[in-house]
Design a protein around this motif. Sequence first.
Motif, mmCIF file in Angstrom:
data_model
loop_
_atom_site.group_PDB
_atom_site.id
_atom_site.type_symbol
_atom_site.label_atom_id
_atom_site.label_comp_id
_atom_site.label_asym_id
_atom_site.label_seq_id
_atom_site.Cartn_x
_atom_site.Cartn_y
_atom_site.Cartn_z
ATOM 1 N N LEU A 133 0.817 -1.214 0.000
ATOM 2 C CA LEU A 133 0.000 0.000 0.000
ATOM 3 C C LEU A 133 0.850 1.263 0.000
ATOM 4 N N SER A 134 0.296 2.305 -0.596
ATOM 5 C CA SER A 134 0.948 3.616 -0.530
ATOM 6 C C SER A 134 0.965 4.112 0.906
ATOM 7 N N GLN A 135 2.075 4.738 1.279
ATOM 8 C CA GLN A 135 2.239 5.289 2.624
ATOM 9 C C GLN A 135 1.934 6.787 2.686
ATOM 10 N N ARG A 136 1.410 7.361 1.605
ATOM 11 C CA ARG A 136 1.198 8.813 1.576
ATOM 12 C C ARG A 136 -0.082 9.212 2.323
ATOM 13 N N THR A 137 -0.115 8.912 3.592
ATOM 14 C CA THR A 137 -1.290 9.248 4.385
ATOM 15 C C THR A 137 -1.406 10.738 4.650
ATOM 16 N N ASP A 138 -0.300 11.475 4.486
ATOM 17 C CA ASP A 138 -0.338 12.918 4.703
ATOM 18 C C ASP A 138 -0.823 13.672 3.466
ATOM 19 N N ALA A 139 -0.860 13.000 2.331
ATOM 20 C CA ALA A 139 -1.340 13.622 1.089
ATOM 21 C C ALA A 139 -2.128 12.582 0.302
ATOM 22 N N PRO A 140 -3.305 12.211 0.794
ATOM 23 C CA PRO A 140 -4.053 11.103 0.187
ATOM 24 C C PRO A 140 -4.309 11.274 -1.299
ATOM 25 N N HIS A 141 -4.644 12.484 -1.734
ATOM 26 C CA HIS A 141 -5.005 12.682 -3.145
ATOM 27 C C HIS A 141 -3.833 12.444 -4.086
ATOM 28 N N LEU A 142 -2.613 12.381 -3.540
ATOM 29 C CA LEU A 142 -1.434 12.125 -4.363
ATOM 30 C C LEU A 142 -0.923 10.692 -4.215
ATOM 31 N N ALA A 143 -1.650 9.858 -3.481
ATOM 32 C CA ALA A 143 -1.119 8.548 -3.095
ATOM 33 C C ALA A 143 -1.031 7.566 -4.253
ATOM 34 N N SER A 144 -2.073 7.470 -5.058
ATOM 35 C CA SER A 144 -2.086 6.496 -6.149
ATOM 36 C C SER A 144 -1.524 7.156 -7.400
ATOM 37 N N ARG A 145 -0.379 6.686 -7.869
ATOM 38 C CA ARG A 145 0.296 7.360 -8.994
ATOM 39 C C ARG A 145 0.960 6.347 -9.924
ATOM 40 N N PRO A 146 0.161 5.615 -10.691
ATOM 41 C CA PRO A 146 0.719 4.618 -11.606
ATOM 42 C C PRO A 146 1.754 5.201 -12.559
ATOM 43 N N PHE A 147 2.818 4.436 -12.757
ATOM 44 C CA PHE A 147 3.885 4.737 -13.717
ATOM 45 C C PHE A 147 4.717 5.956 -13.335
ATOM 46 N N ASP A 148 4.463 6.542 -12.170
ATOM 47 C CA ASP A 148 5.261 7.669 -11.707
ATOM 48 C C ASP A 148 6.516 7.152 -11.007
ATOM 49 N N VAL A 149 7.605 7.859 -11.138
ATOM 50 C CA VAL A 149 8.869 7.400 -10.570
ATOM 51 C C VAL A 149 8.804 7.319 -9.049
ATOM 52 N N ASP A 150 7.914 8.098 -8.428
ATOM 53 C CA ASP A 150 7.801 8.109 -6.969
ATOM 54 C C ASP A 150 6.644 7.261 -6.436
ATOM 55 N N ARG A 151 6.077 6.381 -7.240
ATOM 56 C CA ARG A 151 4.972 5.538 -6.771
ATOM 57 C C ARG A 151 5.449 4.627 -5.644
ATOM 58 N N ASP A 152 4.559 4.336 -4.713
ATOM 59 C CA ASP A 152 4.972 3.501 -3.583
ATOM 60 C C ASP A 152 3.900 2.496 -3.173
ATOM 61 N N GLY A 153 2.961 2.209 -4.048
ATOM 62 C CA GLY A 153 1.942 1.222 -3.732
ATOM 63 C C GLY A 153 0.553 1.706 -4.085
ATOM 64 N N PHE A 154 -0.434 0.810 -3.925
ATOM 65 C CA PHE A 154 -1.798 1.158 -4.307
ATOM 66 C C PHE A 154 -2.615 1.601 -3.107
ATOM 67 N N VAL A 155 -3.844 2.043 -3.385
ATOM 68 C CA VAL A 155 -4.794 2.447 -2.354
ATOM 69 C C VAL A 155 -6.026 1.567 -2.483
ATOM 70 N N LEU A 156 -6.454 0.969 -1.378
ATOM 71 C CA LEU A 156 -7.612 0.080 -1.420
ATOM 72 C C LEU A 156 -8.907 0.847 -1.673
ATOM 73 N N SER A 157 -9.811 0.186 -2.380
ATOM 74 C CA SER A 157 -11.048 0.817 -2.797
ATOM 75 C C SER A 157 -12.194 -0.193 -2.671
ATOM 76 N N GLU A 158 -13.336 0.192 -3.182
ATOM 77 C CA GLU A 158 -14.507 -0.685 -3.227
ATOM 78 C C GLU A 158 -15.338 -0.294 -4.439
ATOM 79 N N GLY A 159 -16.231 -1.176 -4.839
ATOM 80 C CA GLY A 159 -17.091 -0.844 -5.964
ATOM 81 C C GLY A 159 -17.643 -2.081 -6.634
ATOM 82 N N ALA A 160 -18.415 -1.846 -7.672
ATOM 83 C CA ALA A 160 -18.991 -2.930 -8.459
ATOM 84 C C ALA A 160 -19.294 -2.431 -9.858
#
Length: 407
Positions: A206-233
Motif C-alpha cells: 500500500l501507498s504510505q502517503r497518508t499525509d497527502a491522500p489525493h497524491l497517493a495512487s500514482r501509476p507509472f510515476d517514478v515516486d509511486r509507492d503502492g496502491f490504495v484500497l477501494s470498493e465498488g462494483a
Amino acid sequence: MRCEAAVTGIGMITPAGLTTESTWAAVCGGRSTVRTDPDLAGLPVDISCRIDHFDADALHGRRLARRLDRFTQLALAAAHQAVRDAKLDPSAWNAPRVAVVLGVGSNSLHSYFHEFDVLNQGRPELVSPLALPRSVPNMAAAEVAIALDARGPNFTVASACASGATALAVAADLVTSGACDIALAGGAESGRSRMTVTGFHQMHALSQRTDAPHLASRPFDVDRDGFVLSEGAAVLVLERPQHALRRGAGQRARLCGHACTSDAYHPVAPHPEGIGVEHALRTALEGAGLAPGDIGHINAHGTSTPTGDVAEARALQRVFGPEPPPVTAPKSILGHALGAAGAIEAALTVLTQQHQLIPPTANLLRQDPDCELDIVTQAPRAAAFGAAISNSFGFGGQNTVLVFTAE
C-alpha cells in the motif's frame, strides 16, 4: 469468424459516483478519490477510496439489505442498473437462458470482523446465523440471480485482482457458445476492512502517503509507492449479437477477444518481464482477429506498485513496439477495488471507446523512464479508434486481457 458478445448495458457504483454516468464524468475530471478513512483510524495506513451516500436500505429494502454484505449490496445495485440500461425486463426474459457470472477476490471480512469479535468474547450464541451466507463469495452472483430471476449458469470467479475481468471472459464464452442468450457479468468487492488493509500493509503493497491522500495512487510515476484500497462494483450485460438485434437493443461495444494466462512465477510478485502478460495480450489479439496496430487505446492495470507497473510496461512495449497506443490508468483516480477492478475498468474501456475520449491518469508528475508509454495525463484526450484493450492482473500470476471493438 470472430466470436463476439455484444455489450448492451452497464451498471457501475464506484467511489467516483453511484451511477455509470457520474463515475464516467468524475474519471474524466481526473481527480483522485483517495481520502482519509475514519473506519481505518489508528492503522498505519488510514486512507482509502470509499463510496459515500450509498443507501442500501433505500435501494434494496431494509430486510434484504440486512441479509447482504456490502460487496453483495454493491453487486446487486450495479446489476439492476445494467439491466435497466440494456432495456431488459426480467419478468419477460427467458430466465433459464440468462447467466450470472461475477468476480470476487475474496470472501468479505466486513462481516467476519464483527462476528469474530463476538465469538472471542465467549458469546457464540450471539453470532449471527447470517454470518456465513452473508459473506461467502458466491453470494453476490446468487443474490443477483434471486433478485432478477436469472436461472441460467450462475457462479463466481476468483482470480484475485483479475476476477472481474475473468468473469467477463467466462461470460463471453457462455454467450458465444450458445449456452445462454444473456449474461450479467462483472465484479464486486469492498476491500476496506481493517484486516484487509493491515494485511496489504504488512506486505508493503500500500501507498504510505497518508499525509497527502489525493497524491497517493500514482501509476507509472517514478515516486509511486503502492496502491490504495477501494470498493465498488460493475456489471455488464453481454448478449449474443443476434439476440440483441432481434429485440432492437442498442450495443455499446463488442467483446470480441480475451485471454487468461498464468505467470507461474510467484505467489504475489509479477514476472519481472511480464511474460504472462505478453502471452495474454497476443492471445487475446489473435482471438479477436486483430493486429497490435489495430488497437487505439489501452486501459492499463496500473496499480502504482514499483514492480507491477514496470512489468506491465515491458509487456506492452514488446507487443506494441516503441510507440504503444495511448494508455490510461484509472486506479490513480478510483483506487484498487481488487476483484471488482477488472469489471470497473472494462466498463470504462467501453465508455472510452463509445465517447472516443480517453480519461487522464492522475498524479503522473514524473514518468518512470522504465515505463516508456504514451500515458494520457492532465485532461481527457480525444482519439479516433475502433478497438481497445483492458488489462487486469492479480496475485498468483493471474492475467486477463479483454479486447473491445465498436459494434
